[in-house]
Design an enzyme around this catalytic site. Structure first.
Site, PDB file in Angstrom:
ATOM      1  CG  MET A 117      -1.824   1.208   1.332  1.00 33.37           C
ATOM      2  SD  MET A 117      -2.966   1.341  -0.074  1.00 33.37           S
ATOM      3  CE  MET A 117      -3.085   3.124  -0.222  1.00 33.37           C
ATOM      4  CD  GLU A 118      -1.221   3.280  -3.363  1.00 33.44           C
ATOM      5  OE1 GLU A 118      -1.109   2.096  -2.993  1.00 33.44           O
ATOM      6  OE2 GLU A 118      -2.181   3.687  -4.043  1.00 33.44           O
ATOM      7  CG  HIS A 149       2.511  -1.571  -7.928  1.00 37.21           C
ATOM      8  ND1 HIS A 149       1.816  -1.703  -9.113  1.00 37.21           N
ATOM      9  CD2 HIS A 149       1.619  -1.116  -7.018  1.00 37.21           C
ATOM     10  CE1 HIS A 149       0.554  -1.353  -8.918  1.00 37.21           C
ATOM     11  NE2 HIS A 149       0.401  -0.987  -7.645  1.00 37.21           N
ATOM     12  CD  GLU A 150       2.332  -0.856  -3.428  1.00 39.72           C
ATOM     13  OE1 GLU A 150       1.708   0.213  -3.505  1.00 39.72           O
ATOM     14  OE2 GLU A 150       1.824  -1.951  -3.750  1.00 39.72           O
ATOM     15  CG  HIS A 196       0.725   3.659  -6.294  1.00 43.98           C
ATOM     16  ND1 HIS A 196      -0.297   4.009  -7.153  1.00 43.98           N
ATOM     17  CD2 HIS A 196       0.554   2.339  -6.010  1.00 43.98           C
ATOM     18  CE1 HIS A 196      -1.065   2.935  -7.368  1.00 43.98           C
ATOM     19  NE2 HIS A 196      -0.568   1.905  -6.689  1.00 43.98           N
ATOM     20  CD  GLU A 234      -3.595   0.551  -7.856  1.00 45.12           C
ATOM     21  OE1 GLU A 234      -2.501   0.083  -8.213  1.00 45.12           O
ATOM     22  OE2 GLU A 234      -3.785   1.014  -6.703  1.00 45.12           O
ATOM     23  CG  ASP A 274     -12.922  -3.440   0.687  1.00 44.49           C
ATOM     24  OD1 ASP A 274     -12.068  -2.721   0.139  1.00 44.49           O
ATOM     25  OD2 ASP A 274     -13.299  -3.293   1.864  1.00 44.49           O
ATOM     26  CE1 TYR A 292      -3.042  -2.955  -8.799  1.00 45.47           C
ATOM     27  CE2 TYR A 292      -5.411  -3.203  -8.937  1.00 45.47           C
ATOM     28  CZ  TYR A 292      -4.277  -2.941  -8.198  1.00 45.47           C
ATOM     29  OH  TYR A 292      -4.377  -2.669  -6.859  1.00 45.47           O
TER      30      TYR A 292
END
Ligand code: BES
Ligand code: ZN
Length: 620
Positions: free
Chosen positions: A286-287, A311-312, A315, A334, A389, A397
């Site tokens: 989580m970024e 990836h993070e 962000h 994303e 969620d 993505y």
């Protein structure tokens, strides 16, 4: 007030076309009336009661002339009082109401402001969280690596910040914050912010986030944490017994940061640190700004899963700097990030690695398409009435990535890099909708139309299901060796033990396993397991792919590992497909429910919500 908003929303819909409204359907707040500018959080971390307790001061700015009640988002919060900071510097109690709870959104907190409130004003909300707060997980000592101290962490994205801070919980609004956090003295508190004071003996910490962020990036954690530097601006926080392995695994983080700056423009957040969480952390990463939260399941020992860090980190540009203004537009966060991640991975580890990960990502997308209704295959997806969620998929993505890959091919790498840098600069610290991207791309990329790309092409990518014909699909050529080994094994002309896997990377293994046919004989399974020890694979991604195969084929020798895996890992991406696969078999349902119930006390609220629906399709 609700009625008035309804009519406003309806008119907006009529003007810009149904389905494209950019209002945030996941927030009760009305940012057109008021916007939070700055927030100060002051909380005690109370492990005995599993609660945060304290107050938040929020400074708002009124946007128009009217003064409707101030509406904030909450979920399972206990509001003790609301007060208004008067001109004379005193706190004046304000009346407030909490609406009935909506299962997805929580409760609106409506505050009656004094009649003469000026344009900028400050409100204090005294409150406490509940043990079941959807955005927090309270871990007991046995659920940590060290086993001696409890641990707390938050996961606010998408709409869980409201379960630990009452605020306008919409990515459309940005604010700066400061915080004071008190913990038991043996523990260290961290936030996605800079630490401005730390009195470890007293257990008192102060934080500051000077760059304006959206609410879903607010993050807090507390536990027995040590720190080790990686580079000048990078480092890792982890429990003592995990720290060394993490510092080794993520040793390239500083280089990733340097490469990212050269590709995407200056890094605007000061430091970039990692926080390694216990295995129940529900995401890979989580970024959170300045401090990405990272699952320990990527500590493979060989740095093979570090695309997660790329990836993070990416962000920090796509997502944290330029932010989706509602969850309809998650692909702006994303899809762009997966594309940037590949740029970083290629710069550090070469083109082959990038192509392998691209192919694996594409295969994941095809898997999701197979089970998703057309409306959910759009990049900009209408989530009205939906729990974000429960509709999480690879579409934002990997389809988002493919759109950018297609632009990259059409315009050339240099043009697209320049475009992206300017895009990040132009929209820095802004929250935007798909339409803002479209207009910007139209004016700044498509305008001279040398590549023959039209706005209509972009709109097809964004608003239609599936992939357009023009998509440039990642080829499997990069895995030719693996395909040939698999084919020879399946044709019975090659015993697994004779396959030369010495040089296989984690990506090769994932490709090999993910593309085996659904049905294998017990001899084939046993031969694979004997040759490669897959049931005891130390790499959690490889183990995951193998366990899926084991479930589909009722390969009993893998059952103890499967059970242990589901009991010890809470990363949803790794456990959800296993529960789904179990439920698709004849006898797996009972096993799934039994393990799920035993795992439940250790799972994060999100992992519980998502998987409960899977193992109890008809409700509990
Ligand atoms: N921001 C996401 C996690 C997220 C998305 C949380 C939507 C809640 C709602 C994070 O950056 C992410 O994408 N994590 C992935 C990493 C992977 C794509 C490398 C994950 O957790 O698997
Ligand atoms: Zn992401």
């Amino acid at each position: 007030m609700r009625v008035q908003r309804y009519w406003q929303a309806l008119i907006v819909c009529l003007i810009i076309g149904a389905g494209s409204a950019s209002a945030d359907v996941h927030s009760f707040a009305d940012p057109d009336a008021y916007r939070q500018q700055h927030l100060h959080l002051d909380v005690d971390v109370d492990f005995d009661a599993s609660m945060l307790s304290g107050y938040v001061d929020i400074e708002f700015e009124r946007q128009g002339r009217s003064r409707p009640p101030l509406v904030l988002d909450t979920r399972d919060l206990i509001i003790r009082s609301v007060a208004y900071y008067t001109k004379k510097g005193a706190w004046q109690r304000l009346p407030y109401q909490l609406s009935k709870a909506d299962a997805n959104l929580g409760r609106a907190l409506s505050i009656d402001l004094p009649g003469r409130a000026p344009r900028r004003f400050k409100v204090r909300i005294d409150y406490e969280t509940q043990p079941e707060a959807s955005g927090l997980q309270w871990l007991t000592p046995p659920q940590t690596a060290g086993g001696k101290h409890p641990f707390l962490f938050s996961q606010s994205q998408a709409i869980h910040a409201r379960s630990w801070v009452p605020l306008q919980d919409t990515p459309a609004v940005r604010f700066t914050f400061t915080a004071t956090v008190r913990t038991p003295p043996a523990l260290r508190a961290v936030m996605g912010a800079s630490t401005t004071a730390a009195d470890r003996e007293a257990g008192r910490y102060a934080f500051e986030m000077p760059q304006p962020i959206p609410s879903y990036l607010m993050a807090i954690a507390a536990g027995e944490l040590d720190f080790q530097a990686i580079g000048e601006r990078t480092g890792v926080y982890a429990e003592p017994s995990v720290l060394e392995a993490a510092a080794f695994e993520f040793a390239d983080t500083e280089r990733m940061l340097e490469v990212s700056e050269s590709l995407f423009g200056a890094y605007r957040w000061g430091r970039y640190d990692l926080l390694i969480l216990p295995p129940s952390f529900p995401f890979g990463g989580m970024e959170n700004p300045r401090l990405s939260f990272i699952t320990p399941t990527v500590l493979a020992g060989d740095r093979s899963l570090v695309a997660l860090i790329a990836h993070e980190l990416a962000h920090s540009w796509s997502g944290n700097l330029v932010t989706n203004s509602s969850w309809r537009d998650l692909w702006l966060n994303e899809g762009f990030t997966v594309f940037l991640e590949a740029r970083i991975m290629e710069a550090l580890y070469g083109e082959d690695r990038r192509r392998m990960e691209e192919r694996l990502g594409y295969e994941g997308l095809l898997g999701d398409f197979a089970s998703l209704a057309p409306a959910m295959q759009r990049l900009a997806v209408d989530l009205t009435g939906k729990n974000p969620d429960l509709v999480f998929s690879q579409v934002p993505y990997e389809k988002g990535r493919l759109m950018l890959v297609w632009l990259d091919n059409a315009f050339g790498r240099e043009t697209l890099n320049d475009f992206l840098q300017e895009y990040f600069d132009h929209f820095a610290f802004k929250s935007i909708a798909t339409e803002d991207f479209l207009a910007y791309a139209d004016a700044n990329l498509l305008a001279d139309n040398t590549a023959g790309v039209s706005r209509a092409d972009l709109e097809r990518w964004i608003f239609e299901p599936g992939l357009p014909d023009v998509a440039v699909l990642p080829s499997a050529d990069i895995f030719a060796r693996i395909d040939s080994a698999r084919e020879r094994f399946l044709a019975d002309s090659l015993a697994p033990s004779a396959i030369d896997t010495e040089a296989w990377s984690t990506q090769d293994w994932l490709y090999f396993l993910n593309n085996l046919p659904d049905a294998l004989s017990s001899e084939q399974l046993a031969a694979l397991d004997d040759a490669f020890d897959l049931t005891s694979a130390g790499n959690n991604e490889i183990a995951h792919s193998w366990l899926l195969i084991a479930i589909r084929n009722d390969y009993q020798p893998a059952w103890p590992r499967l059970e242990d895996y589901l009991l010890s890992i809470g990363r949803n991406k790794l456990v959800k497909p296993l529960y789904q696969a179990l439920m698709a078999t004849e006898r797996g349902g009972e096993f799934a429910r039994d393990v799920f119930e035993r795992a439940r006390p250790g799972y994060h609220p999100l992992t519980i919500t998502v998987n409960e629906q899977i193992v109890y399709p008809e409700g509990r």
